[in-house]
Design a protein around this motif. Structure first.
Motif, short mmCIF file in Angstrom:
data_model
loop_
_atom_site.label_atom_id
_atom_site.label_comp_id
_atom_site.label_asym_id
_atom_site.label_seq_id
_atom_site.Cartn_x
_atom_site.Cartn_y
_atom_site.Cartn_z
N LEU A 46 0.82 -1.21 0.00
CA LEU A 46 0.00 0.00 0.00
C LEU A 46 0.86 1.26 0.00
O LEU A 46 0.50 2.27 -0.63
N GLU A 47 1.97 1.23 0.72
CA GLU A 47 2.86 2.39 0.73
C GLU A 47 3.46 2.61 -0.67
O GLU A 47 3.58 3.76 -1.13
N THR A 48 3.80 1.52 -1.34
CA THR A 48 4.31 1.63 -2.70
C THR A 48 3.23 2.19 -3.63
O THR A 48 3.50 3.04 -4.49
N ALA A 49 2.00 1.72 -3.46
CA ALA A 49 0.89 2.21 -4.28
C ALA A 49 0.64 3.70 -4.05
O ALA A 49 0.35 4.46 -5.00
N LYS A 50 0.77 4.14 -2.81
CA LYS A 50 0.59 5.56 -2.49
C LYS A 50 1.63 6.41 -3.22
O LYS A 50 1.31 7.47 -3.79
N PHE A 85 -5.36 2.41 2.82
CA PHE A 85 -6.37 2.17 1.78
C PHE A 85 -7.10 3.46 1.45
O PHE A 85 -7.37 3.76 0.27
N ALA A 86 -7.44 4.25 2.48
CA ALA A 86 -8.15 5.50 2.25
C ALA A 86 -7.35 6.46 1.39
O ALA A 86 -7.90 7.19 0.55
N ALA A 87 -6.02 6.45 1.57
CA ALA A 87 -5.16 7.33 0.77
C ALA A 87 -5.21 6.97 -0.71
O ALA A 87 -4.93 7.81 -1.58
N LEU A 88 -5.60 5.72 -1.01
CA LEU A 88 -5.72 5.28 -2.40
C LEU A 88 -7.14 5.42 -2.93
O LEU A 88 -7.39 5.23 -4.13
N GLY A 89 -8.08 5.70 -2.00
CA GLY A 89 -9.47 5.87 -2.42
C GLY A 89 -10.40 4.75 -2.05
O GLY A 89 -11.58 4.76 -2.44
N SER A 90 -9.94 3.75 -1.29
CA SER A 90 -10.76 2.60 -0.92
C SER A 90 -11.16 2.66 0.55
O SER A 90 -10.35 3.03 1.41
N SER A 102 3.13 10.03 -7.75
CA SER A 102 3.99 10.29 -8.91
C SER A 102 3.20 10.29 -10.22
O SER A 102 3.75 10.62 -11.28
N GLY A 103 1.93 9.91 -10.16
CA GLY A 103 1.11 9.88 -11.36
C GLY A 103 1.13 8.56 -12.10
O GLY A 103 0.52 8.42 -13.17
N ALA A 104 1.81 7.54 -11.55
CA ALA A 104 1.88 6.23 -12.22
C ALA A 104 0.53 5.53 -12.21
O ALA A 104 0.22 4.74 -13.12
N ILE A 105 -0.29 5.77 -11.18
CA ILE A 105 -1.67 5.27 -11.13
C ILE A 105 -2.56 6.40 -10.63
O ILE A 105 -2.09 7.36 -10.00
N LYS A 106 -3.85 6.31 -10.92
CA LYS A 106 -4.79 7.31 -10.43
C LYS A 106 -5.27 6.98 -9.03
O LYS A 106 -5.67 7.87 -8.27
N GLY A 107 -5.26 5.70 -8.67
CA GLY A 107 -5.73 5.27 -7.37
C GLY A 107 -6.35 3.89 -7.46
O GLY A 107 -6.52 3.34 -8.55
#
Length: 503
Positions: free
Chosen positions: A243-247, A283-288, A252-257
């Motif tokens: 999750l930290e990597t996803a954040k 999870f909330a930081a990613l939108g879930s 960086s713009g590599a994913i939207k969320g």
């Protein structure tokens, strides 16, 4: 016996559970289990001597991992069969069982394309017997010792017993049409195979990443965004890293969320409230908005069990297991709801079968009631849990819970990640004083001096010791330290002390 129901009252379930255990002992363990058959013979115990749970706890000794390591094959049920070499002194297969195989062969005519060896009636009878008794799959548990302990499954175990156990995962709200992302590494462990077996036996849409060594974490995250998954299954420490990597990828713009995750099913490490909150924030930081569902399992158990909601306790099977909670000092049964070491016995398995297996997992208690969250009646583990031996250690003269130590540091504001190293003031002198180092990664915007103060205060209050040193590193450096030993489970606490040798 009547089919078991989780809608029965607790007392009716307990009576059924005890009777099922007695029947299993009488019909399968005493005649066909090499290890326990020999042990009962040495004790002079016969099947008629065990009439109830009290007799069972009095006469049946505890089983440990070391018992299994001595001869894993001796824990597989093995009736003596004419024409086959007898590896152990077990009883001949009952005529009533042979009659069942004959009936099964009569009901199952040869299918088109069947191999030649199954085209005769005799071969189909033999095949029916093999399905019940011959192990066709095993996976192993290395644990922290690195010595694998296999659990073996027969065809009947997988297709008759395992579906009953696997179906209990549906309690938490996961539906058949949900998409799942399995982050557990592809390895011969229950953690991976439980998900695979559940998918194939019950149905479900699951993508198995097989771990970061097969599909890099960054690629998994891109896949998770595109795949619109409903839930994730993972070890908590790896999920935190994931999750930290996803954040960072989102920033960086590599994913939207990743905004579709409804459940995170985590197992393999204790889950305390602070840890659960950390995951939810990630999870909330990613939108879930994800619910954190706790799981409990081990290879020896031959199954995994889950909570029906956050903090609800973990629902256990009363149909295929006899559960005990034992006082870690006396090894006697603890009162219902009292803390102790979880101990289990299998019911109805044919492959590896264990009686009174002492897991070493210290739980806050086991209750057998109607769950206030889902309404199902049955045994539930009160969480969180820790190891009864490994997760308690003498540090600076105090008996410290490793789980409490982790929680105290995790609760300190500003701590992003951490690792504790317990060593000696003089590492070359095992008699020197204990020395506790906390390696911590600070969150952005946090002051190091405030973090150090809060870590030392929390540990002092919760564990009655004070860390000697707090060392600040980057999050990447902490992650490298955590996973450098196994690459799978995070080593939150490392004990480097050498025990004094006897002179």
């Amino acid at each position: 016996m009547r089919e078991f129901s989780y809608h029965w009252a607790a007392e009716k379930q307990k009576k059924w559970n005890e009777q099922a255990l007695m029947r299993y002992l009488r019909r399968y363990i005493f005649p066909y289990h090499p290890f326990y058959r020999e042990r009962f013979s040495e004790m002079g115990a016969r099947s008629g001597d065990i009439k109830n749970a009290e007799d069972f706890q009095r006469l049946v000794p505890l089983t440990s991992k070391n018992d299994i390591k001595g001869d894993p094959a001796a824990f597989v049920l093995q009736p003596a069969v004419p024409g086959r070499e007898r590896l152990y002194d077990t009883a001949p297969l009952r005529k009533t069982d042979m009659a069942r195989y004959v009936i099964e062969a009569m009901k199952s005519p040869t299918q088109p394309g069947a191999p030649d060896r199954l085209k005769t009636f005799r071969s189909r009878v033999e095949q029916a017997a093999r399905r019940e008794w011959f192990p066709i799959h095993f996976h192993a548990s290395g644990g922290t010792t690195g010595e694998p302990t296999p659990s073996m499954y027969t065809h009947r175990d997988i297709f008759t017993v395992t579906p009953r156990v696997a179906a209990m995962a549906n309690l938490c709200g996961i539906e058949l049409d949900h998409r799942a992302l399995n982050l557990f590494p592809a390895a011969p462990h229950l953690a991976f195979f439980q998900v695979v077996m559940s998918q194939f036996l019950l149905g479900g849409c699951v993508f198995h990443t097989c771990g970061g060594a097969v599909i890099p974490t960054e690629r998994q995250i891109v896949l998770a965004e595109k795949g619109k998954f409903d839930y994730i299954a993972a070890i908590p420490s790896y999920l935190t890293y994931w999750l930290e990597t996803a954040k960072k990828m989102k920033e960086s713009g590599a994913i939207k969320g990743i905004d579709t995750i409804k459940y995170a099913v985590v197992a393999g490490e204790p889950m305390v409230p602070a840890y659960r909150q950390r995951l939810k924030e990630q999870f909330a930081a990613l939108g879930s908005d994800a619910k954190i569902i706790e799981g409990y399992g081990m290879t020896e158990l031959k199954g995994a069990f889950y909570s029906c909601g956050e903090g609800s306790g973990i629902h256990l099977s009363a149909e295929n297991y006899f559960w005990e909670v034992l006082d870690p000092e006396t090894k006697r049964p603890a009162p219902e709801g009292a803390p102790g070491v979880l101990t289990f016995s299998h019911i109805d398995f044919r492959g590896t079968s264990l009686l009174r297996y002492y897991t070493g997992d210290l739980i806050n208690g086991l209750v057998w009631d109607k769950c206030p969250n889902c309404g199902m009646t049955g045994p539930r583990l009160i969480v969180p849990m820790s190891r009864a031996v490994k997760d308690f250690s003498k540090i600076k003269g105090s008996r410290v819970s490793m789980l409490d130590l982790q929680t105290a540091i995790r609760n300190a504001p500003g701590v992003e990640s951490f690792q504790v190293v317990i060593t000696k003031e003089n590492p070359d002198d095992p008699f020197s004083r204990d020395y506790v180092k906390v390696f911590a990664a600070p969150r952005s915007g946090s002051e190091s001096k405030d973090i150090e103060r809060d870590i030392k205060r929390n540990v002092k209050l919760d564990c009655e010791i004070t860390p000697n040193e707090v060392i600040f590193l980057s999050n990447e450096q902490i992650e490298e330290r955590l996973f450098q030993r196994t690459g799978l489970k995070a080593d939150w606490i490392v004990d480097e002390r050498r025990m004094p040798t006897e002179g």
